[in-house]
Design a protein around this motif. Sequence first.
Motif, PDB file in Angstrom:
ATOM      1  N   ALA A 235      27.184  91.482  94.767  1.00 54.10           N
ATOM      2  CA  ALA A 235      27.237  90.195  95.540  1.00 54.10           C
ATOM      3  C   ALA A 235      27.544  89.030  94.723  1.00 54.10           C
ATOM      4  N   VAL A 236      28.703  88.541  95.526  1.00 53.98           N
ATOM      5  CA  VAL A 236      29.335  87.347  94.495  1.00 53.98           C
ATOM      6  C   VAL A 236      28.919  86.089  95.032  1.00 53.98           C
ATOM      7  N   ILE A 237      28.167  85.061  94.189  1.00 58.73           N
ATOM      8  CA  ILE A 237      27.545  83.969  94.835  1.00 58.73           C
ATOM      9  C   ILE A 237      27.909  82.777  93.923  1.00 58.73           C
ATOM     10  N   LYS A 238      28.048  81.688  94.704  1.00 56.41           N
ATOM     11  CA  LYS A 238      28.270  80.508  93.831  1.00 56.41           C
ATOM     12  C   LYS A 238      27.567  79.274  94.630  1.00 56.41           C
ATOM     13  N   GLU A 239      27.037  78.360  93.969  1.00 54.07           N
ATOM     14  CA  GLU A 239      26.662  77.027  94.446  1.00 54.07           C
ATOM     15  C   GLU A 239      27.729  76.100  94.501  1.00 54.07           C
ATOM     16  N   THR A 240      27.884  75.249  95.501  1.00 53.64           N
ATOM     17  CA  THR A 240      28.862  74.378  95.768  1.00 53.64           C
ATOM     18  C   THR A 240      28.433  73.323  96.721  1.00 53.64           C
TER      19      THR A 240
ATOM     20  N   ILE B 109      26.530  79.956  98.540  1.00 55.36           N
ATOM     21  CA  ILE B 109      27.646  80.714  99.292  1.00 55.36           C
ATOM     22  C   ILE B 109      27.755  82.170  98.805  1.00 55.36           C
ATOM     23  N   GLY B 110      28.049  83.208  99.662  1.00 53.37           N
ATOM     24  CA  GLY B 110      28.101  84.214  98.851  1.00 53.37           C
ATOM     25  C   GLY B 110      28.477  85.440  99.825  1.00 53.37           C
ATOM     26  N   TRP B 111      29.037  86.679  99.455  1.00 50.24           N
ATOM     27  CA  TRP B 111      29.229  87.740 100.316  1.00 50.24           C
ATOM     28  C   TRP B 111      29.152  89.060  99.206  1.00 50.24           C
ATOM     29  N   LEU B 112      28.917  90.120 100.065  1.00 48.66           N
ATOM     30  CA  LEU B 112      28.848  91.468  99.465  1.00 48.66           C
ATOM     31  C   LEU B 112      30.143  92.152  99.320  1.00 48.66           C
ATOM     32  N   VAL B 113      30.544  92.411  97.993  1.00 50.07           N
ATOM     33  CA  VAL B 113      31.780  92.994  97.922  1.00 50.07           C
ATOM     34  C   VAL B 113      31.828  94.317  98.171  1.00 50.07           C
ATOM     35  N   ASP B 114      30.789  95.080  98.565  1.00 54.96           N
ATOM     36  CA  ASP B 114      30.964  96.600  98.825  1.00 54.96           C
ATOM     37  C   ASP B 114      30.754  96.684 100.367  1.00 54.96           C
ATOM     38  N   LEU B 115      30.291  95.814 101.195  1.00 49.53           N
ATOM     39  CA  LEU B 115      30.121  95.701 102.455  1.00 49.53           C
ATOM     40  C   LEU B 115      31.126  94.567 103.282  1.00 49.53           C
TER      41      LEU B 115
ATOM     42  N   ARG C 210      19.511  79.349  96.466  1.00 51.04           N
ATOM     43  CA  ARG C 210      19.740  80.781  95.921  1.00 51.04           C
ATOM     44  C   ARG C 210      18.994  81.871  96.599  1.00 51.04           C
ATOM     45  N   ASP C 211      17.582  81.756  96.612  1.00 50.97           N
ATOM     46  CA  ASP C 211      16.838  82.799  97.108  1.00 50.97           C
ATOM     47  C   ASP C 211      17.053  83.032  98.560  1.00 50.97           C
ATOM     48  N   ALA C 212      17.301  81.809  99.320  1.00 49.74           N
ATOM     49  CA  ALA C 212      17.465  82.201 100.547  1.00 49.74           C
ATOM     50  C   ALA C 212      18.825  82.639 100.998  1.00 49.74           C
ATOM     51  N   LEU C 213      19.829  82.584 100.138  1.00 49.81           N
ATOM     52  CA  LEU C 213      21.159  83.280 100.429  1.00 49.81           C
ATOM     53  C   LEU C 213      21.055  84.716  99.894  1.00 49.81           C
TER      54      LEU C 213
ATOM     55  N   LEU D 186      21.632  87.576 102.596  1.00 51.09           N
ATOM     56  CA  LEU D 186      22.610  88.762 102.172  1.00 51.09           C
ATOM     57  C   LEU D 186      21.974  90.309 102.573  1.00 51.09           C
ATOM     58  N   LYS D 187      20.694  90.340 102.145  1.00 51.06           N
ATOM     59  CA  LYS D 187      19.945  91.474 102.345  1.00 51.06           C
ATOM     60  C   LYS D 187      19.848  91.877 103.920  1.00 51.06           C
ATOM     61  N   ILE D 188      19.480  90.888 104.508  1.00 56.43           N
ATOM     62  CA  ILE D 188      19.186  91.061 106.033  1.00 56.43           C
ATOM     63  C   ILE D 188      20.539  91.460 106.635  1.00 56.43           C
ATOM     64  N   GLY D 189      21.894  90.611 106.513  1.00 53.20           N
ATOM     65  CA  GLY D 189      23.150  91.072 106.775  1.00 53.20           C
ATOM     66  C   GLY D 189      23.469  92.648 106.358  1.00 53.20           C
ATOM     67  N   ALA D 190      23.099  92.992 105.325  1.00 51.79           N
ATOM     68  CA  ALA D 190      23.538  94.211 104.691  1.00 51.79           C
ATOM     69  C   ALA D 190      22.647  95.428 105.463  1.00 51.79           C
TER      70      ALA D 190
END
Length: 69
Positions: free
Chosen positions: A5-10, A15-21, A31-34, A38-42
Amino acid sequence: MKFRAVIKETQGWWIGWLVDLPGVNAQERTRDALLESLKIGAKEMLETDIPFDPGFSMEQLDIPEPEWA
């Protein structure tokens, strides 16, 4: 299963996304909610039934771990 996962606070958002999906991304206030989003999305992506036209097949590829992993 583990995914990168690539994540960043801005500007007050994480915000974040899964590189492999590709297509699994999220935006949350913490951060925890993000990470949970991402786990739910995967999970939802992996559970999605993918229809195939005749003549197509799904293959699994064994890709070696990169040296930096």
